[in-house]
Design an enzyme around this catalytic site. Sequence first.
Site, short mmCIF file in Angstrom:
data_model
loop_
_atom_site.label_atom_id
_atom_site.label_comp_id
_atom_site.label_asym_id
_atom_site.label_seq_id
_atom_site.Cartn_x
_atom_site.Cartn_y
_atom_site.Cartn_z
N ILE A 58 -2.66 4.28 0.40
CA ILE A 58 -1.26 4.71 0.48
C ILE A 58 -0.49 3.51 1.03
O ILE A 58 -0.93 2.87 1.98
CB ILE A 58 -1.08 5.92 1.42
CG1 ILE A 58 -1.87 7.13 0.91
CG2 ILE A 58 0.40 6.29 1.54
CD1 ILE A 58 -1.74 8.34 1.81
N ASP A 59 0.64 3.20 0.44
CA ASP A 59 1.43 2.07 0.90
C ASP A 59 1.80 2.23 2.37
O ASP A 59 1.96 3.35 2.87
CB ASP A 59 2.72 1.95 0.08
CG ASP A 59 2.44 1.62 -1.38
OD1 ASP A 59 1.40 0.99 -1.64
OD2 ASP A 59 3.26 1.99 -2.23
N ARG A 60 1.96 1.12 3.06
CA ARG A 60 2.26 1.15 4.50
C ARG A 60 3.45 2.05 4.86
O ARG A 60 3.36 2.85 5.79
CB ARG A 60 2.51 -0.27 5.00
CG ARG A 60 2.59 -0.33 6.53
CD ARG A 60 3.42 -1.51 7.07
NE ARG A 60 3.01 -2.78 6.55
CZ ARG A 60 2.61 -3.83 7.28
NH1 ARG A 60 2.53 -3.73 8.59
NH2 ARG A 60 2.32 -4.98 6.72
N THR A 62 4.59 4.63 3.31
CA THR A 62 4.40 6.01 2.87
C THR A 62 3.53 6.76 3.87
O THR A 62 2.51 6.24 4.34
CB THR A 62 3.73 6.04 1.48
OG1 THR A 62 4.52 5.28 0.56
CG2 THR A 62 3.60 7.46 0.96
N ARG A 162 7.71 5.05 -7.01
CA ARG A 162 8.95 4.36 -6.66
C ARG A 162 9.52 3.61 -7.85
O ARG A 162 10.74 3.62 -8.09
CB ARG A 162 8.69 3.42 -5.48
CG ARG A 162 8.33 4.15 -4.20
CD ARG A 162 7.42 3.34 -3.30
NE ARG A 162 8.06 2.14 -2.81
CZ ARG A 162 7.45 1.24 -2.04
NH1 ARG A 162 6.17 1.42 -1.71
NH2 ARG A 162 8.08 0.16 -1.63
#
Length: 245
Positions: A58-60, A62, A162
């Site tokens: 998971i992106d930082r 998020t 996104r």
Amino acid sequence: MEKPILEIIYEDDFYICINKPAGVLVHKTNLANEETELLAIQILRDQIGQKVYPLHRIDRPTSGALLFSKSSDAASRLQPLFPTEDVKKYYLCIVRGYMTEKHGVIDQPLKKKLYGELQDARTSYWSISEAEIPYPSSPKYPTSRYSLLRVYPHTGRMHQIRRHLAHDRHYVIGDSTHGDNKQNNFFRSHFEMNNLLLHAWQLQFIHPYSQTLVKIEAGLPEHFNKMIAALGLKLEIPRPFSGLP
């Protein structure tokens, strides 16, 4: 820097899932190789006193459900399924504007890792609620409109949700990479909100050992609930996991 206590939302003998806070990396990356304090894999290992293996990323910025295995064997059984639809991941996000359709699919190829060859990419969305506030976030309009979406990425491309929503100009609020700076600046100045409003909400898969269906839901962080209330949005859908593909 004081390390956070991670919220554990699912655990059995083989797997453990946390509700990852925004700002925490899953593990070291080439882009953040010096990061040592806020790595989920290290924090969780220290918290439970056991080595863990991240099964996906998971992106930082998020927040939300992040699953680990407790052994390499458990990882080898489940990790290969994450790029497929055998593991279903559902997100919540707040975006600019109203969606043209209450339910739709964005089928738009995306470049691999933001550059290079195009890869197939497909994202389904459902508009949960809409709100219009009496403040201009752009000089073009006297009011501002926003939507709360449930999103399901059929594929797992980098920043897929996104990028797909940005392609339709429904920018995810707080997205500093693919978003709208006017919107982000408005939310910072008007609401003192600096977070990305994207949350990994629900996760489901067939357990590799017991063959039972596992359903996990990660509660929304405080900043997300605050913005739902401030904008007058409502999270009113049958729960949990009702009506999901």
